[in-house]
Design a protein around this motif. Structure first.
Motif, mmCIF file in Angstrom:
data_model
loop_
_atom_site.group_PDB
_atom_site.id
_atom_site.type_symbol
_atom_site.label_atom_id
_atom_site.label_comp_id
_atom_site.label_asym_id
_atom_site.label_seq_id
_atom_site.Cartn_x
_atom_site.Cartn_y
_atom_site.Cartn_z
ATOM 1 N N THR A 82 0.841 -1.199 0.000
ATOM 2 C CA THR A 82 0.000 0.000 0.000
ATOM 3 C C THR A 82 0.876 1.248 0.000
ATOM 4 O O THR A 82 2.018 1.224 0.469
ATOM 5 C CB THR A 82 -0.929 0.045 1.231
ATOM 6 N N ALA A 83 0.316 2.321 -0.530
ATOM 7 C CA ALA A 83 0.968 3.630 -0.514
ATOM 8 C C ALA A 83 -0.036 4.622 0.063
ATOM 9 O O ALA A 83 -1.104 4.829 -0.510
ATOM 10 C CB ALA A 83 1.388 4.035 -1.931
ATOM 11 N N ASP A 84 0.309 5.208 1.197
ATOM 12 C CA ASP A 84 -0.585 6.135 1.888
ATOM 13 C C ASP A 84 0.084 7.490 2.057
ATOM 14 O O ASP A 84 1.308 7.578 2.238
ATOM 15 C CB ASP A 84 -0.961 5.591 3.273
ATOM 16 N N VAL A 85 -0.716 8.539 2.037
ATOM 17 C CA VAL A 85 -0.205 9.891 2.243
ATOM 18 C C VAL A 85 0.403 9.994 3.633
ATOM 19 O O VAL A 85 -0.220 9.620 4.628
ATOM 20 C CB VAL A 85 -1.342 10.927 2.087
ATOM 21 N N ALA A 86 1.637 10.512 3.693
ATOM 22 C CA ALA A 86 2.279 10.763 4.984
ATOM 23 C C ALA A 86 2.105 12.225 5.369
ATOM 24 O O ALA A 86 1.779 12.542 6.495
ATOM 25 C CB ALA A 86 3.764 10.409 4.936
ATOM 26 N N ASP A 87 2.341 13.116 4.430
ATOM 27 C CA ASP A 87 2.076 14.542 4.580
ATOM 28 C C ASP A 87 1.883 15.115 3.183
ATOM 29 O O ASP A 87 1.666 14.351 2.246
ATOM 30 C CB ASP A 87 3.181 15.253 5.380
ATOM 31 N N HIS A 88 1.997 16.404 3.018
ATOM 32 C CA HIS A 88 1.670 17.006 1.720
ATOM 33 C C HIS A 88 2.591 16.594 0.571
ATOM 34 O O HIS A 88 2.234 16.737 -0.581
ATOM 35 C CB HIS A 88 1.615 18.533 1.842
ATOM 36 N N ARG A 89 3.786 16.070 0.852
ATOM 37 C CA ARG A 89 4.653 15.647 -0.250
ATOM 38 C C ARG A 89 5.357 14.310 -0.043
ATOM 39 O O ARG A 89 6.284 13.984 -0.769
ATOM 40 C CB ARG A 89 5.695 16.702 -0.608
ATOM 41 N N SER A 90 4.930 13.520 0.904
ATOM 42 C CA SER A 90 5.583 12.223 1.097
ATOM 43 C C SER A 90 4.556 11.108 1.262
ATOM 44 O O SER A 90 3.377 11.349 1.477
ATOM 45 C CB SER A 90 6.545 12.268 2.283
ATOM 46 N N THR A 91 5.067 9.875 1.138
ATOM 47 C CA THR A 91 4.228 8.683 1.107
ATOM 48 C C THR A 91 4.802 7.620 2.027
ATOM 49 O O THR A 91 6.021 7.435 2.076
ATOM 50 C CB THR A 91 4.191 8.115 -0.333
ATOM 51 N N VAL A 92 3.927 6.927 2.724
ATOM 52 C CA VAL A 92 4.330 5.744 3.483
ATOM 53 C C VAL A 92 4.023 4.531 2.608
ATOM 54 O O VAL A 92 2.861 4.283 2.280
ATOM 55 C CB VAL A 92 3.575 5.637 4.827
ATOM 56 N N LEU A 93 5.069 3.820 2.205
ATOM 57 C CA LEU A 93 4.909 2.588 1.434
ATOM 58 C C LEU A 93 5.074 1.422 2.398
ATOM 59 O O LEU A 93 6.067 1.337 3.111
ATOM 60 C CB LEU A 93 5.942 2.481 0.314
ATOM 61 N N THR A 94 4.077 0.544 2.414
ATOM 62 C CA THR A 94 4.066 -0.584 3.350
ATOM 63 C C THR A 94 3.936 -1.896 2.593
ATOM 64 O O THR A 94 3.124 -2.009 1.677
ATOM 65 C CB THR A 94 2.876 -0.441 4.325
ATOM 66 N N ASP A 95 4.746 -2.854 2.990
ATOM 67 C CA ASP A 95 4.642 -4.226 2.503
ATOM 68 C C ASP A 95 4.334 -5.115 3.696
ATOM 69 O O ASP A 95 5.061 -5.075 4.701
ATOM 70 C CB ASP A 95 5.960 -4.695 1.869
ATOM 71 N N LYS A 96 3.258 -5.887 3.584
ATOM 72 C CA LYS A 96 2.897 -6.870 4.606
ATOM 73 C C LYS A 96 2.894 -8.238 3.947
ATOM 74 O O LYS A 96 2.291 -8.411 2.881
ATOM 75 C CB LYS A 96 1.514 -6.577 5.190
ATOM 76 N N LEU A 97 3.563 -9.184 4.574
ATOM 77 C CA LEU A 97 3.624 -10.539 4.039
ATOM 78 C C LEU A 97 3.187 -11.534 5.095
ATOM 79 O O LEU A 97 3.529 -11.387 6.276
ATOM 80 C CB LEU A 97 5.047 -10.892 3.595
ATOM 81 N N VAL A 98 2.437 -12.526 4.670
ATOM 82 C CA VAL A 98 2.078 -13.658 5.518
ATOM 83 C C VAL A 98 2.534 -14.895 4.755
ATOM 84 O O VAL A 98 2.113 -15.128 3.627
ATOM 85 C CB VAL A 98 0.563 -13.718 5.806
ATOM 86 N N VAL A 99 3.424 -15.663 5.387
ATOM 87 C CA VAL A 99 4.037 -16.821 4.747
ATOM 88 C C VAL A 99 3.668 -18.071 5.527
ATOM 89 O O VAL A 99 3.871 -18.135 6.736
ATOM 90 C CB VAL A 99 5.580 -16.680 4.718
ATOM 91 N N GLN A 100 3.108 -19.025 4.821
ATOM 92 C CA GLN A 100 2.868 -20.350 5.401
ATOM 93 C C GLN A 100 3.880 -21.266 4.728
ATOM 94 O O GLN A 100 3.691 -21.687 3.597
ATOM 95 C CB GLN A 100 1.439 -20.824 5.136
ATOM 96 N N SER A 101 4.980 -21.513 5.428
ATOM 97 C CA SER A 101 6.088 -22.239 4.813
ATOM 98 C C SER A 101 5.784 -23.732 4.697
ATOM 99 O O SER A 101 4.743 -24.217 5.143
ATOM 100 C CB SER A 101 7.366 -22.035 5.627
ATOM 101 N N ARG A 102 6.726 -24.427 4.163
ATOM 102 C CA ARG A 102 6.595 -25.868 3.973
ATOM 103 C C ARG A 102 6.907 -26.646 5.244
ATOM 104 O O ARG A 102 6.779 -27.848 5.273
ATOM 105 C CB ARG A 102 7.505 -26.314 2.842
ATOM 106 N N GLY A 103 7.322 -25.972 6.305
ATOM 107 C CA GLY A 103 7.585 -26.660 7.570
ATOM 108 C C GLY A 103 8.440 -25.832 8.501
ATOM 109 O O GLY A 103 9.036 -24.833 8.121
ATOM 110 N N ARG A 104 8.496 -26.257 9.751
ATOM 111 C CA ARG A 104 9.212 -25.496 10.782
ATOM 112 C C ARG A 104 10.692 -25.328 10.500
ATOM 113 O O ARG A 104 11.278 -24.316 10.842
ATOM 114 C CB ARG A 104 9.011 -26.149 12.141
ATOM 115 N N LEU A 105 11.290 -26.335 9.899
ATOM 116 C CA LEU A 105 12.723 -26.228 9.616
ATOM 117 C C LEU A 105 13.015 -25.066 8.668
ATOM 118 O O LEU A 105 14.059 -24.430 8.751
ATOM 119 C CB LEU A 105 13.258 -27.529 9.025
#
Length: 155
Positions: free
Chosen positions: A104-127
């Motif tokens: 996502t890209a959200d307004v931070a103030d009048h000339r900047s942006t907060v870019l956020t990456d969120k990941l959810v990973v369900q791996s193949r195993g605990r190892l």
């Protein structure tokens, strides 16, 4: 099965959301963020001008190429949301298992942006969990450094 790995990365970039989004959603921008560690293939042009109906709900096969040439991971990707300043894709990968990534890209103030990456990973195993957490964190920290460097040099 192991618990999902949840990761969050955020950068304040010195540009308005529309400018950040133009780069942050494009495959060329993603590949610049990944460089020189990796490059990702995609079967069609993807950028902020791609009509959502061309990508949302469709499955795509992509390759992750180490250093831009060596195939190291193959994934089947489905883009669930593709709209101004937000996308979400979920994929199944040989190495990482099931991954959902929201940017996502959200307004931070009048000339900047907060870019956020969120990941959810369900791996193949605990190892694999510790290695995945470390490699994904390293990759997204690298991607955000490249984004910050790009927008610092543009401004």
């Amino acid at each position: 099965m192991s618990r999902p790995i949840e990761l969050h990365f955020e950068s304040v970039l010195d540009a308005p959301p529309s400018v950040v989004w133009e780069r942050a959603v494009a495959l060329s921008g993603a590949n610049d963020e990944l460089w020189p560690l990796a490059k990702m293939t995609f079967p069609l042009r993807l950028d902020s001008h791609t009509p959502p109906e061309e990508v949302v709900g469709r499955r795509f096969r992509t390759w992750m190429l180490a250093f831009g040439v060596l195939p190291v991971d193959h994934r089947t990707m489905e883009i669930e949301v593709f709209e101004e300043c937000r996308f979400r894709e979920c994929s199944n990968s040989w190495l990482q298992g099931n991954v959902c990534h929201e940017r996502t890209a959200d307004v931070a103030d009048h000339r900047s942006t907060v870019l956020t990456d969120k990941l959810v990973v369900q791996s193949r195993g605990r190892l694999a969990d510790a290695l995945l957490r470390r490699s994904i964190t390293m990759t997204f920290n690298h991607r955000h450094r490249r984004l910050r460097r790009h927008f610092d040099s543009v401004g």
